[in-house]
Motif scaffolding. Structure first.
Motif, mmCIF file in Angstrom:
data_model
loop_
_atom_site.group_PDB
_atom_site.id
_atom_site.type_symbol
_atom_site.label_atom_id
_atom_site.label_comp_id
_atom_site.label_asym_id
_atom_site.label_seq_id
_atom_site.Cartn_x
_atom_site.Cartn_y
_atom_site.Cartn_z
ATOM 1 N N GLY A 144 -1.813 -14.458 -1.373
ATOM 2 C CA GLY A 144 -3.471 -14.692 -1.562
ATOM 3 C C GLY A 144 -3.864 -14.994 0.007
ATOM 4 N N GLY A 145 -3.374 -16.118 0.373
ATOM 5 C CA GLY A 145 -3.563 -16.551 1.659
ATOM 6 C C GLY A 145 -3.695 -15.623 2.928
ATOM 7 N N LEU A 146 -2.463 -14.677 2.939
ATOM 8 C CA LEU A 146 -2.728 -13.996 4.005
ATOM 9 C C LEU A 146 -3.520 -12.745 3.650
ATOM 10 C CD1 LEU A 146 -1.150 -12.508 6.424
ATOM 11 C CD2 LEU A 146 0.434 -11.833 4.848
ATOM 12 N N GLY A 147 -3.676 -12.237 2.295
ATOM 13 C CA GLY A 147 -4.382 -11.212 2.001
ATOM 14 C C GLY A 147 -5.853 -11.531 2.240
ATOM 15 N N GLY A 148 -6.236 -12.687 2.022
ATOM 16 C CA GLY A 148 -7.820 -13.142 2.517
ATOM 17 C C GLY A 148 -8.143 -12.883 3.696
ATOM 18 N N ARG A 149 -7.087 -13.265 4.515
ATOM 19 C CA ARG A 149 -7.532 -13.216 6.141
ATOM 20 C C ARG A 149 -7.461 -11.738 6.364
ATOM 21 N NH1 ARG A 149 -3.913 -17.731 5.635
ATOM 22 N NH2 ARG A 149 -4.765 -19.764 6.421
ATOM 23 N N LEU A 150 -6.675 -10.890 6.048
ATOM 24 C CA LEU A 150 -6.542 -9.498 6.324
ATOM 25 C C LEU A 150 -7.765 -8.868 5.748
ATOM 26 C CD1 LEU A 150 -2.999 -8.553 5.700
ATOM 27 C CD2 LEU A 150 -3.981 -9.202 7.871
ATOM 28 N N LEU A 151 -8.269 -8.889 4.687
ATOM 29 C CA LEU A 151 -9.373 -8.621 3.985
ATOM 30 C C LEU A 151 -10.605 -9.029 4.694
ATOM 31 C CD1 LEU A 151 -9.881 -6.559 1.474
ATOM 32 C CD2 LEU A 151 -10.522 -8.683 0.120
ATOM 33 N N GLY A 152 -10.584 -10.128 5.229
ATOM 34 C CA GLY A 152 -12.022 -10.699 5.902
ATOM 35 C C GLY A 152 -12.032 -10.093 7.125
ATOM 36 N N TRP A 154 -9.631 -7.446 8.794
ATOM 37 C CA TRP A 154 -8.880 -6.333 9.313
ATOM 38 C C TRP A 154 -9.336 -4.997 8.276
ATOM 39 C CZ3 TRP A 154 -5.000 -3.535 6.844
ATOM 40 C CH2 TRP A 154 -4.392 -2.559 7.414
ATOM 41 N N ALA A 155 -9.153 -5.170 6.760
ATOM 42 C CA ALA A 155 -9.525 -4.067 6.071
ATOM 43 C C ALA A 155 -10.986 -3.746 6.581
ATOM 44 C CB ALA A 155 -9.254 -4.563 4.648
ATOM 45 N N PHE A 156 -11.760 -4.456 6.603
ATOM 46 C CA PHE A 156 -13.277 -4.020 6.843
ATOM 47 C C PHE A 156 -13.515 -4.452 8.346
ATOM 48 C CE2 PHE A 156 -13.163 -4.846 2.422
ATOM 49 C CZ PHE A 156 -13.612 -3.632 1.736
ATOM 50 N N GLU A 159 -18.011 -6.799 11.232
ATOM 51 C CA GLU A 159 -19.721 -6.749 11.157
ATOM 52 C C GLU A 159 -19.941 -6.503 9.476
ATOM 53 O OE1 GLU A 159 -18.556 -2.792 12.905
ATOM 54 O OE2 GLU A 159 -18.199 -4.911 13.035
ATOM 55 N N HIS A 160 -18.929 -5.908 8.836
ATOM 56 C CA HIS A 160 -19.206 -5.723 7.358
ATOM 57 C C HIS A 160 -18.517 -6.498 6.645
ATOM 58 C CE1 HIS A 160 -19.936 -1.173 8.717
ATOM 59 N NE2 HIS A 160 -20.889 -1.929 8.607
ATOM 60 N N TRP A 161 -18.507 -7.936 6.896
ATOM 61 C CA TRP A 161 -17.811 -8.949 6.340
ATOM 62 C C TRP A 161 -18.154 -9.197 4.667
ATOM 63 C CZ3 TRP A 161 -20.915 -12.699 4.833
ATOM 64 C CH2 TRP A 161 -22.184 -13.004 5.032
ATOM 65 N N ARG A 162 -19.496 -8.742 4.480
ATOM 66 C CA ARG A 162 -19.874 -8.699 3.148
ATOM 67 C C ARG A 162 -19.125 -7.909 2.170
ATOM 68 N NH1 ARG A 162 -25.122 -11.208 3.380
ATOM 69 N NH2 ARG A 162 -25.860 -11.405 5.611
ATOM 70 N N GLN A 244 -5.087 -11.328 19.613
ATOM 71 C CA GLN A 244 -4.318 -10.168 18.580
ATOM 72 C C GLN A 244 -3.241 -10.199 18.417
ATOM 73 O OE1 GLN A 244 -6.468 -9.779 21.308
ATOM 74 N NE2 GLN A 244 -8.408 -9.344 20.326
ATOM 75 N N ASP A 245 -2.322 -10.448 19.497
ATOM 76 C CA ASP A 245 -0.874 -10.893 19.438
ATOM 77 C C ASP A 245 -0.622 -11.682 18.621
ATOM 78 O OD1 ASP A 245 -0.418 -8.722 21.173
ATOM 79 O OD2 ASP A 245 -0.387 -10.264 22.890
ATOM 80 N N THR A 246 -1.237 -12.823 18.565
ATOM 81 C CA THR A 246 -1.142 -14.397 17.841
ATOM 82 C C THR A 246 -1.390 -13.911 16.446
ATOM 83 O OG1 THR A 246 -1.523 -15.461 19.551
ATOM 84 C CG2 THR A 246 -1.432 -16.601 17.449
ATOM 85 N N THR A 247 -2.468 -13.230 16.021
ATOM 86 C CA THR A 247 -2.700 -12.827 14.789
ATOM 87 C C THR A 247 -1.533 -11.917 14.011
ATOM 88 O OG1 THR A 247 -4.981 -12.747 15.305
ATOM 89 C CG2 THR A 247 -4.428 -11.606 13.204
ATOM 90 N N LEU A 248 -1.103 -11.009 14.685
ATOM 91 C CA LEU A 248 0.245 -10.525 14.166
ATOM 92 C C LEU A 248 1.152 -11.194 13.612
ATOM 93 C CD1 LEU A 248 0.162 -7.099 16.424
ATOM 94 C CD2 LEU A 248 -0.611 -7.448 14.381
ATOM 95 N N LEU A 249 1.392 -12.405 14.395
ATOM 96 C CA LEU A 249 2.556 -13.272 13.888
ATOM 97 C C LEU A 249 2.248 -13.905 12.501
ATOM 98 C CD1 LEU A 249 3.441 -15.112 17.334
ATOM 99 C CD2 LEU A 249 4.678 -13.150 15.952
ATOM 100 N N TYR A 250 1.106 -13.698 12.261
ATOM 101 C CA TYR A 250 1.004 -14.495 10.739
ATOM 102 C C TYR A 250 1.252 -13.600 9.652
ATOM 103 C CZ TYR A 250 -2.196 -18.191 12.653
ATOM 104 O OH TYR A 250 -2.646 -19.475 13.378
#
Length: 384
Positions: A144-152, A154-156, A159-162, A244-250
Motif C-alpha cells: 500500500g505504501g509503495l502503491g500510493g506513491r506509484l499511483l500518485g 506514475w500511474a497518472f 498534473e492529473h493527480w486528482r 528519477q534514478d533514486t525513485t526507482l530504488l524505492y
C-alpha cells in the motif's frame, strides 16, 4: 483453520490493509505540482502528507478502545466510508485548506482498517494461523505504501493527480465490500480467556509487551531515517543519482511484500525470538553495505535492508498478539503509536546528524538502535 479459508482470509486482509495504506502517501510524489496548482509554499503543501500521519497517531488509541468493544464489520463500514468520501473531496476541491482537512480526517479513520483489523484477527485466529495472516498484513502495509506513491506520481501524469484520489477511493470501496462480505463472524479463540480488557497504562507497564513496542520504535526509526536521507546521499558526487534514478530504488519495498508471510512461517517453526535475531542480523549487514561507495552495494544493501526490517516488524507484531489474553485493540494501538513515533523521532534526530556529520555518522548511530531488536529477540527466546 482450513487452508482454503486461511488463504481467502489472507487475500481479504491484504486487500483491505493495502487500500488503507495507499491513501496515506498518495500526494507525496506530486507535492511540487500541488505547490504550483495551489500557489503556496512547500511547508503548507507538505501538510497533505503529514496531516494523514498526525490523524493516524491521534486516532490509534481511541480505535484501540473501540475495537475491544464493538464488532469489526460496522467499524470497517463507517471508517471506510469516511476515507472514501474524504478522498473524493480531495479530488474535487480547489481549496488547499479543505484538501488538508480531508486528509487529516482520512488519517483519523485509517486505524479502522488497520489497528482494528489486527485486534479482530488476534481475537479470532489460533496462534499458528495468526502468524501467517499477520505476515500478509505486514506485506499489505508495504504494498500500500509503495502503491500510493506509484499511483500518485506514475500511474497518472502529475498534473492529473486528482484522478489518483478517485482511483484510490474506488479501490478502497472494493476492498471494504470484500471484507464486509468475506470476513468470518468473530468467534472467541478457544486458547484465549475471558479476562476483562486492561488499560493502556497496564499494558505499557508489562515489560514483555513494552520491549516489543520499543522494538517497533527503534526498527521504524532506522527504516524511516535511511529512506528519508537516501536521496541526499545518492545525489552526492560519488553517485550522482538523478531524482528519477533514486525513485526507482524505492521498488525494493517489494521485498517486504514477499517477506511478510515467510516471516510468519519462520516464527511458527523457529520461534519469534530466533526470527527477530535473524532479522536484526540481516539489517546490520544491510546498514554496513550502505556505507560502501558502490552502486551495486547500495542496491544489495537496500534489498537486505527491507528484508531485515520487515522480518523484525512481522515477528514483533506476531509475538505481541500471541501474548495477549484481552485488550487486543488497545495493545495493537499502542504498537502502532510507538511505531509511528519511532519514525518521527528517527527522522527528526537523523536530520541533525546527517546535516552536521554526514552519512557514515548517521548509519553508525542507526546501528546502535539495533540493540533493542536484538535484546527483544534474546528475551523472546528465553520465554518461548
Amino acid at each position: 483453520m482450513p487452508v482454503q479459508a486461511q488463504h481467502r482470509l489472507q487475500i481479504i486482509i491484504f486487500a483491505l490493509v493495502c487500500a488503507a495504506f495507499t491513501n496515506i502517501y498518495i500526494t507525496q510524489p506530486v507535492l511540487p505540482v500541488l505547490q504550483q496548482d495551489f500557489d503556496t509554499d512547500l511547508v503548507r503543501v507538505s501538510l497533505t502528507v503529514s496531516a494523514v500521519v498526525l490523524g493516524i497517531a491521534l486516532a490509534n488509541l481511541p480505535f484501540g478502545l473501540i475495537s475491544d468493544r464493538f464488532p469489526i464489520k460496522p467499524i470497517i463500514a463507517i471508517g471506510g466510508t469516511a476515507i472514501i468520501v474524504c478522498g473524493l473531496i480531495c479530488a474535487a476541491t480547489d481549496s488547499l485548506s479543505l484538501l488538508i482537512s480531508a486528509r487529516f480526517v482520512q488519517g483519523i479513520f485509517i486505524p479502522a482498517l488497520t489497528t482494528c483489523i489486527v485486534a479482530y484477527l488476534s481475537k479470532t485466529l489460533p496462534p499458528a494461523s495468526l502468524n501467517v495472516v499477520m505476515g500478509s498484513y505486514v506485506s499489505a502495509t508495504v504494498a500500500g505504501g509503495l502503491g500510493g506513491r506509484l499511483l500518485g506520481g506514475w500511474a497518472f501524469s502529475p498534473e492529473h493527480w486528482r484522478y489518483a484520489f478517485v482511483a484510490t477511493s474506488l479501490l478502497t470501496a472494493i476492498a471494504i465490500f470484500a471484507a464486509l462480505k468475506g470476513l468470518p463472524a468473530h468467534q472467541q479463540n478457544k486458547q484465549q480467556t475471558t479476562k476483562p480488557a486492561t488499560s493502556y497504562l497496564r499494558l505499557v507497564a508489562q515489560w514483555k509487551l513494552l520491549r516489543l513496542y520499543l522494538c517497533a520504535l527503534c526498527g521504524f526509526g532506522i527504516f524511516s531515517s535511511v529512506f528519508n536521507f537516501l536521496p541526499f546521499h545518492l545525489a552526492e558526487p560519488m553517485f550522482g543519482f538523478s531524482t528519477q534514478d533514486t525513485t526507482l530504488l524505492y521498488l525494493v519495498y517489494l521485498v517486504g511484500v514477499m517477506i511478510g508471510p515467510v516471516t510468519g512461517k519462520l516464527s511458527n517453526r523457529f520461534g519469534s525470538g530466533n526470527t527477530l535475531l535473524v532479522g536484526s542480523a540481516v539489517l546490520l549487514s544491510a546498514l554496513l553495505m550502505l556505507l560502501l561507495p558502490f552502486t551495486l552495494a547500495i542496491l544489495v544493501g537496500l534489498l537486505l535492508f527491507c528484508a531485515g526490517f520487515f522480518t523484525i516488524h512481522a515477528a514483533a507484531v506476531g509475538a505481541l498478539n500471541r501474548k495477549l489474553d484481552a485488550g487486543h485493540g488497545r495493545a495493537n494501538a499502542l504498537y502502532t503509536l510507538f511505531y509511528y513515533v519511532g519514525g518521527w523521532v528517527g527522522i527528526t534526530l537523523s536530520s541533525f546528524i546527517y546535516q552536521h556529520f554526514g552519512w557514515t555518522a548517521l548509519i553508525t548511530c542507526l546501528i546502535t538502535l539495533l540493540i533493542m531488536p536484538v535484546w527483544t529477540g534474546i528475551a523472546e527466546r528465553k520465554h518461548r
